[in-house]
Design an enzyme around this catalytic site. Structure first.
Site, PDB file in Angstrom:
ATOM      1  N   CYS A  56       0.928  -0.896  -0.346  1.00 24.64           N
ATOM      2  CA  CYS A  56       0.021   0.173   0.125  1.00 24.64           C
ATOM      3  C   CYS A  56       0.274   1.289   0.300  1.00 24.64           C
ATOM      4  CB  CYS A  56      -1.193   0.224   0.711  1.00 24.64           C
ATOM      5  SG  CYS A  56      -1.920  -1.315   1.383  1.00 24.64           S
ATOM      6  N   ARG A  66       2.282   0.653  -6.015  1.00 21.66           N
ATOM      7  CA  ARG A  66       1.953  -0.014  -4.724  1.00 21.66           C
ATOM      8  C   ARG A  66       0.613  -0.627  -4.125  1.00 21.66           C
ATOM      9  NH1 ARG A  66       6.693   1.189  -1.500  1.00 21.66           N
ATOM     10  NH2 ARG A  66       5.635   0.374   0.627  1.00 21.66           N
ATOM     11  N   TRP A  99      -3.751  -2.079  -1.232  1.00 25.76           N
ATOM     12  CA  TRP A  99      -4.205  -3.322  -1.891  1.00 25.76           C
ATOM     13  C   TRP A  99      -4.408  -4.679  -0.861  1.00 25.76           C
ATOM     14  CZ3 TRP A  99      -0.116  -7.215  -1.429  1.00 25.76           C
ATOM     15  CH2 TRP A  99      -0.156  -8.394  -2.700  1.00 25.76           C
ATOM     16  N   ASN A 108      -0.058   0.476   6.335  1.00 25.64           N
ATOM     17  CA  ASN A 108       1.103  -0.425   5.583  1.00 25.64           C
ATOM     18  C   ASN A 108       1.056  -0.998   5.722  1.00 25.64           C
ATOM     19  OD1 ASN A 108       0.454   1.509   3.467  1.00 25.64           O
ATOM     20  ND2 ASN A 108       2.555   2.175   2.993  1.00 25.64           N
ATOM     21  N   GLY A 109       0.965  -3.002   5.491  1.00 24.86           N
ATOM     22  CA  GLY A 109       1.921  -4.309   6.098  1.00 24.86           C
ATOM     23  C   GLY A 109       1.056  -4.794   6.658  1.00 24.86           C
ATOM     24  N   GLU A 114      11.134 -16.172 -16.494  1.00 26.04           N
ATOM     25  CA  GLU A 114      10.516 -14.538 -16.526  1.00 26.04           C
ATOM     26  C   GLU A 114      10.174 -14.474 -18.113  1.00 26.04           C
ATOM     27  OE1 GLU A 114      11.598 -10.615 -15.409  1.00 26.04           O
ATOM     28  OE2 GLU A 114      11.236 -12.961 -14.283  1.00 26.04           O
ATOM     29  N   LYS A 162       6.113 -13.335 -16.518  1.00 29.71           N
ATOM     30  CA  LYS A 162       5.863 -11.880 -17.120  1.00 29.71           C
ATOM     31  C   LYS A 162       4.459 -11.755 -18.394  1.00 29.71           C
ATOM     32  CE  LYS A 162       8.389  -9.059 -16.123  1.00 29.71           C
ATOM     33  NZ  LYS A 162       8.498 -10.081 -15.071  1.00 29.71           N
ATOM     34  N   GLU A 168       1.374 -12.329 -15.694  1.00 27.50           N
ATOM     35  CA  GLU A 168       1.441 -10.916 -14.688  1.00 27.50           C
ATOM     36  C   GLU A 168       0.002  -9.467 -15.320  1.00 27.50           C
ATOM     37  OE1 GLU A 168       5.102 -10.368 -11.824  1.00 27.50           O
ATOM     38  OE2 GLU A 168       5.508 -10.379 -14.932  1.00 27.50           O
ATOM     39  N   HIS A 192       9.053 -35.439 -20.236  1.00 25.33           N
ATOM     40  CA  HIS A 192       9.224 -35.624 -19.171  1.00 25.33           C
ATOM     41  C   HIS A 192       7.804 -35.977 -18.589  1.00 25.33           C
ATOM     42  CE1 HIS A 192      12.893 -37.635 -18.897  1.00 25.33           C
ATOM     43  NE2 HIS A 192      13.171 -36.643 -19.239  1.00 25.33           N
ATOM     44  N   LYS A 250       3.399  -3.567  -6.359  1.00 20.70           N
ATOM     45  CA  LYS A 250       4.727  -3.902  -6.635  1.00 20.70           C
ATOM     46  C   LYS A 250       5.622  -3.860  -5.602  1.00 20.70           C
ATOM     47  CE  LYS A 250       8.253  -2.531 -10.106  1.00 20.70           C
ATOM     48  NZ  LYS A 250       8.919  -3.032 -10.521  1.00 20.70           N
TER      49      LYS A 250
END
Length: 615
Positions: A2, A27, A73, A100-101, A488, A492, A495, A511, A610
């Site tokens: 946040c 955030r 968030w 925040n947190g 990666e 992306k 996401e 496999h 983020k």
């Protein structure tokens, strides 16, 4: 997660708070709110983006000179107006809180507060903070004292800003495990989660440290460090001039921050490598004055990271073992912190984080130290971050602020830093001859130019994106040090386009994953002209034999031919050990353009934020 902005000023602060939230929206962006203290507490809250809150504030002519604001968030409680911050408590005394947190002991505190008559209107852990402070105000009418006492009871990682209706001339903020800083402006004192929120009013910043509680007034501030054991001490924290500029956190001519950040990579990689590009040799002092002694006693490496930073670590494992001859293990930080690993005292712990505030990485680092690991190195993009403060050695990447939630330039600058680490350790271990060192420095010198060439494949990638947009699944394949680049690339794509994508080491196809391959499953392959190319070609034939359609990013000298069902985009000639960095660029572009085709929110994908400062 946040974002917090607060201000005590001589002028109307609402535009400053709203603009600060807009800059912190990366955030968190599922709800937003603002509260002012004009002798009475007033607040506006809304679900959705900061733009909605701004519109509401304009419509209601919201003005004031003391206030707090928040973009959220969701962690505790679904995105809704009643769960949005700020949260209020009580009638007398009445307080407003943003946070925040995560408060880990919120359930115990909630039950205790309910027994004493406090009623809860939200599902959040933040409301516990508001009621707890209010309960202490009943015993002692000083807000600063009430916050200090409350901090002693909270467990978890948090940053908090608090106002009291009865004392509209001040604001109290505190920090424990989540970032918070003060801004000293001409017209007032400000607080925020990130310097970017305050560049509009000042570049003079004070970075609060763990346990700091600060009182902000129009005419000044004071900071007291409050510890869990009850000890307190007034402290002086250094005032720093931020190197960030307004231009660095604005989008400029680009359509999205992610697009801007993809195209900034040649420049920021050059900035990160600046101390080496003009040198004839590499020095351990890049990592700190004690680096040479620590590196000489290093017999193995343990890398701790999450998400994209973890993928950078996996690439580095190939480099460190191949070039430097040092055993390397790479751990997902959120897993490492909950197991009982074997410990080697001569193992260097390397923590990697864009923000330097990633909760799992910081916790894993602390856990590693508690197990007996002596030395640590932080690779980070934020000079004032917790990771930088908690490690013995450090290397600051120079990516600049990264606003897009999907990391791009932070990743490539981390890889650049990890290559420097590899070369340094190889040199100290006698694995890097003078001629090899000169050749590798020359390759690093050329890297920004090579990255610029990689960006030139964008028109071809756009054409591929049109085909991908209707797909629901995709496979990404790589071998050796390009396997983590496939990881990666898949990350992306999922996401920001919400297409389910998975990455595999190409040799693993037979496999299990080969069962998924059909004409509707695009397979993206990374095909550098390295020692594993012929093996990769065999894996690609396995895909074609099952009717799969291949999209191959190949080096110019890979000798893979385009044919029915095999689409090729050619990059430059093979770049040796630096090849993973170059092959990252087209995968970022592919995700970006697929997301554009699908119409998703590129910079603010659903359910993600983020800076992950909670577990």
């Amino acid at each position: 997660m946040c974002g917090i902005v607060g201000a005590v000023a001589k002028t109307n602060i609402v535009p400053t708070l709203i603009e600060g939230l807009r800059r912190l929206e990366y955030r968190g962006y599922d709800s937003a709110g603002i509260a002012l203290n004009n002798g009475r507490l007033h607040r506006l809250r809304t679900t959705g983006r900061v733009a909605e809150l701004s519109k509401l504030a304009d419509e209601q002519h919201f003005t004031g000179d003391v206030g707090i604001a928040h973009t959220r968030w969701a962690t505790h409680g679904a995105p809704s107006e009643r769960n949005a911050h700020p949260h209020f408590s009580g009638e007398t005394p009445k307080v407003a809180v943003v946070h925040n947190g995560i408060i880990e002991n919120h359930e115990v505190l909630r039950q205790r507060l309910q027994k004493t008559g406090f009623e809860f209107s939200s599902e959040t852990d933040t409301e516990v903070i508001a009621h707890l402070i209010s309960s202490h105000l009943r015993e002692n009418p000083d807000l600063f004292e009430a916050v200090c006492r409350s901090v002693g009871e909270l467990r978890g990682a948090y940053a908090i800003a608090v106002m009291e209706e009865a004392r509209p001339e001040r604001l109290i903020v505190c920090r424990n495990g989540a970032p918070l800083l003060l801004g000293l402006g001409e017209n007032g004192i400000y607080a925020a989660s990130d310097a970017s929120a305050l560049l509009q009013v000042t570049r003079r910043m004070i970075y609060l440290e763990e346990g700091d509680v600060a009182e902000l007034r129009q005419d000044g501030y004071r900071i007291v460090n409050c510890r869990y054991d009850g000890a307190r001490a007034e402290v002086a924290r250094a005032v720093q001039e931020s190197e960030l500029t307004n231009e660095a956190v604005e989008m400029g001519p680009y359509a999205h921050f992610m697009q801007k950040e993809i195209f900034e990579q040649p420049g920021v990689v050059a900035n990160t490598l600046e101390m080496v590009l003009n040198a004839q040799s590499i020095s351990p002092r890049l990592f700190g004055t004690e680096a040479e002694n620590i590196f000489k006693n290093t017999r193995s490496i343990l890398i701790l990271a999450c998400g994209t930073s973890y993928h950078a670590g996996v690439v580095a494992r190939y480099w460190l073992e191949t070039v430097a001859g040092i055993p390397c293990n790479v751990e997902i930080a959120s897993e490492y912190r909950y197991r009982n690993p074997a410990v080697g005292a001569d193992t260097l712990i390397v923590g990697i984080s864009q923000s330097g505030e990633t909760a799992d990485t910081l916790a894993a680092l602390s856990y590693a130290k508690s197990l007996g690991h002596r030395y640590s190195l932080g690779i980070c993009n934020v000079a004032e971050s917790a990771l930088v403060r908690q490690t013995d050695l450090r290397f600051l990447t120079r990516a600049g602020p990264e606003i897009g939630v999907a990391s791009t330039k932070a990743f490539t600058t981390q890889l650049a830093a990890l290559m420097l680490l590899t070369m340094t350790l190889a040199k100290l271990n006698g694995k890097l001859s003078g001629e090899s060192e000169r050749q590798m420095i020359a390759a690093l010198r050329h890297l920004p130019v090579a990255l610029q060439h990689s960006l030139q494949v964008e028109p071809q990638v756009k054409a591929w994106a049109e085909r991908f947009a209707e797909k629901r699944h995709a496979l990404f394949l790589g071998r050796g040090m390009h396997y983590p680049i496939a990881l990666e690339g898949a990350l992306k794509l999922k996401e920001i386009s919400y297409i389910h994508a998975e990455a595999y080491a190409a040799g693993e196809l037979k496999h299990g994953p080969l069962a998924l391959v059909d004409k509707d499953m695009p397979v993206v392959a990374i095909a550098p002209n390295d020692a594993l190319l012929e093996k990769l070609k065999s894996n690609l034939q396995e895909v074609r034999a099952r009717g799969g359609e291949l999209y191959v990013f190949a080096d110019a000298d890979s000798h893979i031919q385009e044919s029915e069902g095999v689409h090729i985009i050619r990059l430059a000639e093979h770049a040796g050990m630096l090849s993973p960095i170059l092959h990252t660029i087209p995968l970022q572009l592919l995700a970006y353009h697929v997301a554009l085709q699908k119409g998703t929110d590129v910079d603010k994908p659903r359910n993600l934020a983020k800076s992950v400062t909670v577990e």
